[in-house]
Design an enzyme around this catalytic site. Structure first.
Site, PDB file in Angstrom:
ATOM      1  N   ASN A   1       0.805  -1.222   0.000  1.00  0.00           N
ATOM      2  CA  ASN A   1       0.000   0.000   0.000  1.00  0.00           C
ATOM      3  C   ASN A   1       0.837   1.272   0.000  1.00  0.00           C
ATOM      4  O   ASN A   1       0.285   2.366  -0.111  1.00  0.00           O
ATOM      5  CB  ASN A   1      -0.993  -0.024   1.165  1.00  0.00           C
ATOM      6  CG  ASN A   1      -2.072  -1.076   0.946  1.00  0.00           C
ATOM      7  OD1 ASN A   1      -2.176  -1.643  -0.152  1.00  0.00           O
ATOM      8  ND2 ASN A   1      -2.836  -1.384   1.975  1.00  0.00           N
TER       9      ASN A   1
ATOM     10  N   ASP B   1      -7.028  -3.637   8.028  1.00  0.00           N
ATOM     11  CA  ASP B   1      -6.403  -4.726   7.246  1.00  0.00           C
ATOM     12  C   ASP B   1      -5.850  -5.840   8.117  1.00  0.00           C
ATOM     13  O   ASP B   1      -5.379  -6.846   7.605  1.00  0.00           O
ATOM     14  CB  ASP B   1      -5.285  -4.161   6.364  1.00  0.00           C
ATOM     15  CG  ASP B   1      -5.832  -3.257   5.282  1.00  0.00           C
ATOM     16  OD1 ASP B   1      -5.050  -2.490   4.698  1.00  0.00           O
ATOM     17  OD2 ASP B   1      -7.049  -3.284   5.044  1.00  0.00           O
TER      18      ASP B   1
HETATM   19  C1  EPZ Z   1      -6.752   1.848   1.436  1.00  0.00           C
HETATM   20  O1  EPZ Z   1      -7.931   1.642   0.683  1.00  0.00           O
HETATM   21  C2  EPZ Z   1      -6.007   0.519   1.419  1.00  0.00           C
HETATM   22  N1  EPZ Z   1      -5.651   0.168   0.048  1.00  0.00           N
HETATM   23  C3  EPZ Z   1      -6.891  -0.591   2.018  1.00  0.00           C
HETATM   24  O2  EPZ Z   1      -6.137  -1.800   2.040  1.00  0.00           O
HETATM   25  C4  EPZ Z   1      -7.226  -0.179   3.453  1.00  0.00           C
HETATM   26  O3  EPZ Z   1      -8.083  -1.149   4.017  1.00  0.00           O
HETATM   27  C5  EPZ Z   1      -7.914   1.191   3.462  1.00  0.00           C
HETATM   28  O4  EPZ Z   1      -7.076   2.170   2.803  1.00  0.00           O
HETATM   29  C6  EPZ Z   1      -8.191   1.682   4.871  1.00  0.00           C
HETATM   30  O5  EPZ Z   1      -6.995   1.775   5.584  1.00  0.00           O
HETATM   31  C7  EPZ Z   1      -4.564   0.731  -0.513  1.00  0.00           C
HETATM   32  O6  EPZ Z   1      -3.890   1.544   0.089  1.00  0.00           O
HETATM   33  C8  EPZ Z   1      -4.235   0.319  -1.909  1.00  0.00           C
HETATM   34  P1  EPZ Z   1     -10.249   4.486   2.216  1.00  0.00           P
HETATM   35  P2  EPZ Z   1      -8.866   2.925   0.276  1.00  0.00           P
HETATM   36  O7  EPZ Z   1     -10.466   5.448   1.113  1.00  0.00           O
HETATM   37  O8  EPZ Z   1      -8.014   4.098   0.056  1.00  0.00           O
HETATM   38  C9  EPZ Z   1     -14.933   5.303   2.367  1.00  0.00           C
HETATM   39  C10 EPZ Z   1      -5.729  -4.071   1.645  1.00  0.00           C
HETATM   40  O9  EPZ Z   1      -6.236  -5.098   2.126  1.00  0.00           O
HETATM   41  N2  EPZ Z   1     -14.727   6.180   1.208  1.00  0.00           N
HETATM   42  O10 EPZ Z   1      -9.376   4.879   3.369  1.00  0.00           O
HETATM   43  O11 EPZ Z   1      -9.776   2.479  -0.792  1.00  0.00           O
HETATM   44  C11 EPZ Z   1     -14.682   3.838   2.040  1.00  0.00           C
HETATM   45  O12 EPZ Z   1     -15.837   3.255   1.480  1.00  0.00           O
HETATM   46  C12 EPZ Z   1      -6.610  -2.905   1.251  1.00  0.00           C
HETATM   47  O13 EPZ Z   1      -4.497  -3.897   1.459  1.00  0.00           O
HETATM   48  C13 EPZ Z   1     -15.801   6.933   0.737  1.00  0.00           C
HETATM   49  O14 EPZ Z   1     -16.901   6.847   1.267  1.00  0.00           O
HETATM   50  O15 EPZ Z   1      -9.700   3.113   1.624  1.00  0.00           O
HETATM   51  C14 EPZ Z   1     -14.335   3.261   3.393  1.00  0.00           C
HETATM   52  O16 EPZ Z   1     -15.538   2.982   4.087  1.00  0.00           O
HETATM   53  C15 EPZ Z   1      -8.092  -3.218   1.490  1.00  0.00           C
HETATM   54  N3  EPZ Z   1     -15.614   7.749  -0.323  1.00  0.00           N
HETATM   55  C16 EPZ Z   1     -13.607   4.407   4.095  1.00  0.00           C
HETATM   56  O17 EPZ Z   1     -13.939   5.600   3.360  1.00  0.00           O
HETATM   57  C17 EPZ Z   1     -14.385   7.869  -0.951  1.00  0.00           C
HETATM   58  O18 EPZ Z   1     -14.266   8.652  -1.915  1.00  0.00           O
HETATM   59  C18 EPZ Z   1     -12.093   4.273   4.093  1.00  0.00           C
HETATM   60  O19 EPZ Z   1     -11.686   3.998   2.755  1.00  0.00           O
HETATM   61  C19 EPZ Z   1     -13.303   7.107  -0.462  1.00  0.00           C
HETATM   62  C20 EPZ Z   1     -13.488   6.269   0.627  1.00  0.00           C
END
Ligand code: EPZ
Length: 429
Positions: free
Chosen positions: A23, A315
């Site tokens: 990540n 994670d």
């Molecule tokens: C990153 O995903 C990681 N992936 C994920 O790891 C990790 O679980 C996650 O961050 C949380 O720490 C990478 O870095 C490639 P978020 P990301 O935006 O960026 C909501 C793994 O297993 N949200 O922090 O997609 C979303 O639905 C993966 O390695 C919105 O609503 O996560 C979630 O509920 C899985 N609107 C929350 O925010 C948006 O525009 C956090 O998501 C963006 C996100």
């Protein structure tokens, strides 16, 4: 489709080298789009998601070369050289984006460097709807015109993006990373408020700074960026993957064994290690990393709630649940980040775990003396490794299906566990 066969019960003893962070690698690869000079990344893990991001960048026109690690120094990752001086295509196609949600991280760099981008909407995934509204709203606030057309995000800006104050209504790693990359070449100052503080976000910000970006507040919830006209190339070493390290720490704990993890940055492991110590796991620093020991056999049930960094990482939630299934007493596990990240519960119950889901986002786990091996099916990256961990501890044989999820985030997992005495093999079926 390959399967993993495990004969559980053997305590794991040995040494496991921890690879570079998936990540951190993915946004850093996308950052190569921000300069026409070469960005060299070292300690890059050999993962399916890294290959997918490489394929995406190559179809944009990024020149990318990989220097494979030499066989004897298995501890160092690959070296990637990326150069975006000849980018000819600003479309990220559905065929690639649907394979990996992190593809959305090319959006900010493409718009801020080339003034346009057409990126497929990533769609949902097993753990949730995973919207990208925060990414899009932030770019609109910076002056991009955004349209959704035929499943694609079409973003354009006349001239440069304009710096502005952006308050993120919810902490988002990806939105913080995308908007940070958009801001470094924008005109004027951008302030990201309620920014994510994850170490992977800090890695990106540190690398951008070395490339010539003007960023302050790294590691805090308020990041200030003063846009510059261009960035230069640099070399950057990817830090160890804290989730891989935490996963193997759980492997030592769940098998009541002892494993030395090499190359972990203990400071970013604090929350994970604090939890494990509360469970009764012993953790010692060594010259080369950290030793995790549960040879005294007693693991206590401890409650955990996932939160944005520095809270307990989502994670690691599935892996911790596996550990709690054979702990003494009960544990309440609450998932606050994703709306559907408890699908491993049903598979663990098939192995004899006693778990009750409470209001879709919490699970009460009551420890049992032993799990029983069973055929189980993985649904996402972290759920699949949770089932492998449960299989290592269970009595009898566990067969984990759909392990292509594992290849996205764990390099040489079967080899690393087998080297510590696990009775585990991958079978092509
Ligand atoms: C990153 O995903 C990681 N992936 C994920 O790891 C990790 O679980 C996650 O961050 C949380 O720490 C990478 O870095 C490639 P978020 P990301 O935006 O960026 C909501 C793994 O297993 N949200 O922090 O997609 C979303 O639905 C993966 O390695 C919105 O609503 O996560 C979630 O509920 C899985 N609107 C929350 O925010 C948006 O525009 C956090 O998501 C963006 C996100």
């Amino acid at each position: 489709m390959d399967k993993i066969y495990i004969l559980g019960g053997a305590p794991l003893h040995g040494i496991i080298p921890i690879a570079g962070s998936k990540n951190s690698t993915l946004p850093l690869m996308a950052a190569s789009l921000l300069t026409d000079e070469t960005l060299t990344l070292s300690n890059v893990p050999r993962l399916v998601d890294v290959t997918t991001m490489a394929n995406l960048l190559i179809q944009h026109g990024v020149e990318l070369s990989t220097k494979r690690k030499s066989s004897e120094c298995i501890y160092d990752g690959d070296i990637l050289e990326l150069c975006s001086k000849s980018v000819h295509n600003t479309t990220a196609p559905y065929e690639i984006v649907r394979l990996m949600r992190a593809s959305i991280l090319v959006l900010g760099p493409l718009v801020t460097r080339f003034g346009q981008a057409r990126v497929s909407l990533p769609g949902g995934c097993a753990i949730g709807t995973r919207p990208v509204d925060l990414h899009l709203k932030g770019l609109e606030q910076m002056g991009a015109r955004i349209k959704l057309n035929g499943g694609y995000i079409e973003a354009r800006v006349r001239g440069r993006l304009k710096g502005t104050k952006i308050v993120l209504p919810q902490i988002s790693v990806g939105a913080t990373e995308n908007l940070l990359m958009a801001a470094v070449l924008a005109e004027g100052e951008t302030v990201l408020i309620n920014a994510a503080r994850e170490p992977e976000v800090c890695d990106l910000a540190h690398c951008l700074t070395v490339m010539g970006a003007n960023i302050s507040g790294i590691g805090t919830n308020i990041i200030n960026v003063y846009g510059v006209n261009n960035l230069c190339g640099t070399s950057y070493k990817i830090r160890s993957d804290r989730i891989e390290a935490g996963t193997y720490a759980i492997a030592a704990a769940i098998t009541r064994g002892e494993i030395e993890l090499l190359f972990t940055c203990s400071s970013i492991m604090r929350t994970i290690f604090t939890f494990l110590k509360k469970c009764g796991v012993q953790i010692f620093s060594t010259e080369r990393g950290v030793k995790i020991s549960a040879v005294n056999g007693d693991i206590m049930g401890v409650d955990v709630m996932t939160e944005p960094y520095p809270g307990f990482p989502t994670d690691m939630q599935a892996q911790v649940m596996a550990l709690m299934t054979t702990a003494r007493g009960a544990a309440m596990i609450t998932e606050t980040i994703f709306e559907n990240r408890l699908m491993h519960v049903q598979e663990l119950i098939r192995m004899g775990a006693q778990i009750n889901i409470h209001r879709t986002s919490s699970a009460i786990v009551r420890g049992v003396p032993k799990l029983s091996g069973a055929p189980v099916m993985a649904t996402d990256l972290r759920a699949s490794v949770c089932l492998v961990l449960a299989g290592l501890s269970a009595k009898g044989e566990t067969i984990v299906d759909r392990i292509y999820h594992l290849d996205r985030g764990y390099e040489r997992l079967v080899e690393k566990m087998a080297a510590c005495g696990a009775c585990i093999e991958r079978v092509r079926t």
